[in-house]
Design a protein around this motif. Structure first.
Motif, PDB file in Angstrom:
ATOM      1  N   LEU A   1       9.116   3.846  -2.946  1.00  0.00           N
ATOM      2  CA  LEU A   1       7.799   4.469  -2.867  1.00  0.00           C
ATOM      3  C   LEU A   1       7.490   4.826  -1.418  1.00  0.00           C
ATOM      4  O   LEU A   1       8.024   4.212  -0.489  1.00  0.00           O
ATOM      5  N   GLU A   2       6.613   5.804  -1.219  1.00  0.00           N
ATOM      6  CA  GLU A   2       6.257   6.248   0.136  1.00  0.00           C
ATOM      7  C   GLU A   2       5.662   5.121   0.978  1.00  0.00           C
ATOM      8  O   GLU A   2       5.823   5.108   2.187  1.00  0.00           O
ATOM      9  N   ALA A   3       4.955   4.231   0.326  1.00  0.00           N
ATOM     10  CA  ALA A   3       4.372   3.058   1.000  1.00  0.00           C
ATOM     11  C   ALA A   3       4.642   1.845   0.122  1.00  0.00           C
ATOM     12  O   ALA A   3       4.707   1.965  -1.097  1.00  0.00           O
ATOM     13  N   PRO A   4       4.815   0.684   0.729  1.00  0.00           N
ATOM     14  CA  PRO A   4       5.086  -0.506  -0.091  1.00  0.00           C
ATOM     15  C   PRO A   4       3.824  -1.029  -0.769  1.00  0.00           C
ATOM     16  O   PRO A   4       2.764  -1.107  -0.137  1.00  0.00           O
ATOM     17  N   PRO A   5       3.912  -1.379  -2.049  1.00  0.00           N
ATOM     18  CA  PRO A   5       2.763  -1.979  -2.728  1.00  0.00           C
ATOM     19  C   PRO A   5       2.603  -3.435  -2.301  1.00  0.00           C
ATOM     20  O   PRO A   5       3.500  -4.020  -1.671  1.00  0.00           O
ATOM     21  N   LEU A   6       1.481  -4.034  -2.672  1.00  0.00           N
ATOM     22  CA  LEU A   6       1.289  -5.468  -2.425  1.00  0.00           C
ATOM     23  C   LEU A   6       2.337  -6.271  -3.179  1.00  0.00           C
ATOM     24  O   LEU A   6       2.826  -7.294  -2.709  1.00  0.00           O
ATOM     25  N   ARG A   7       2.680  -5.770  -4.359  1.00  0.00           N
ATOM     26  CA  ARG A   7       3.623  -6.466  -5.235  1.00  0.00           C
ATOM     27  C   ARG A   7       4.234  -5.442  -6.178  1.00  0.00           C
ATOM     28  O   ARG A   7       3.583  -4.457  -6.535  1.00  0.00           O
ATOM     29  N   ARG A   8       5.456  -5.690  -6.585  1.00  0.00           N
ATOM     30  CA  ARG A   8       6.140  -4.807  -7.541  1.00  0.00           C
ATOM     31  C   ARG A   8       7.019  -5.666  -8.430  1.00  0.00           C
ATOM     32  O   ARG A   8       7.779  -6.508  -7.942  1.00  0.00           O
TER      33      ARG A   8
END
Length: 83
Positions: free
Chosen positions: A28-35
């Motif tokens: 993803l373009e930016a990292p999520p808090l959690r995946r």
């Protein structure tokens, strides 16, 4: 607020492992808090990402896989955390 994006796809019969590998490789373009990534019977793959954002914020999402990999269009849902 925490927003969860859910992405679910069903692979062409017998291609579940390919779809799983494809989904895990997507950046993803930016990292999520959690995946988290899940699999289920019928060659289905589910990816949930959590974001610190407003419900209607523009967020990076996994794309549609190649049509030869999936048996139908991807299903997408957006949820917000409730206290």
């Amino acid at each position: 607020m925490t927003v969860a994006l859910m992405w679910e796809a069903r692979a062409v019969e017998g291609r579940g492992e390919d779809l799983l590998a494809w989904a895990r490789a997507q950046e993803l373009e930016a990292p999520p808090l959690r995946r988290e990534t899940f699999r289920a019977p019928q060659d289905r793959v589910l990816v949930i990402t959590w974001w610190d954002a407003e419900f209607d914020a523009v967020l990076p999402e996994l794309p549609e896989p190649d049509g030869e990999l999936v048996s139908r269009a991807v299903h997408r849902w957006r949820f917000e955390t409730v206290g």
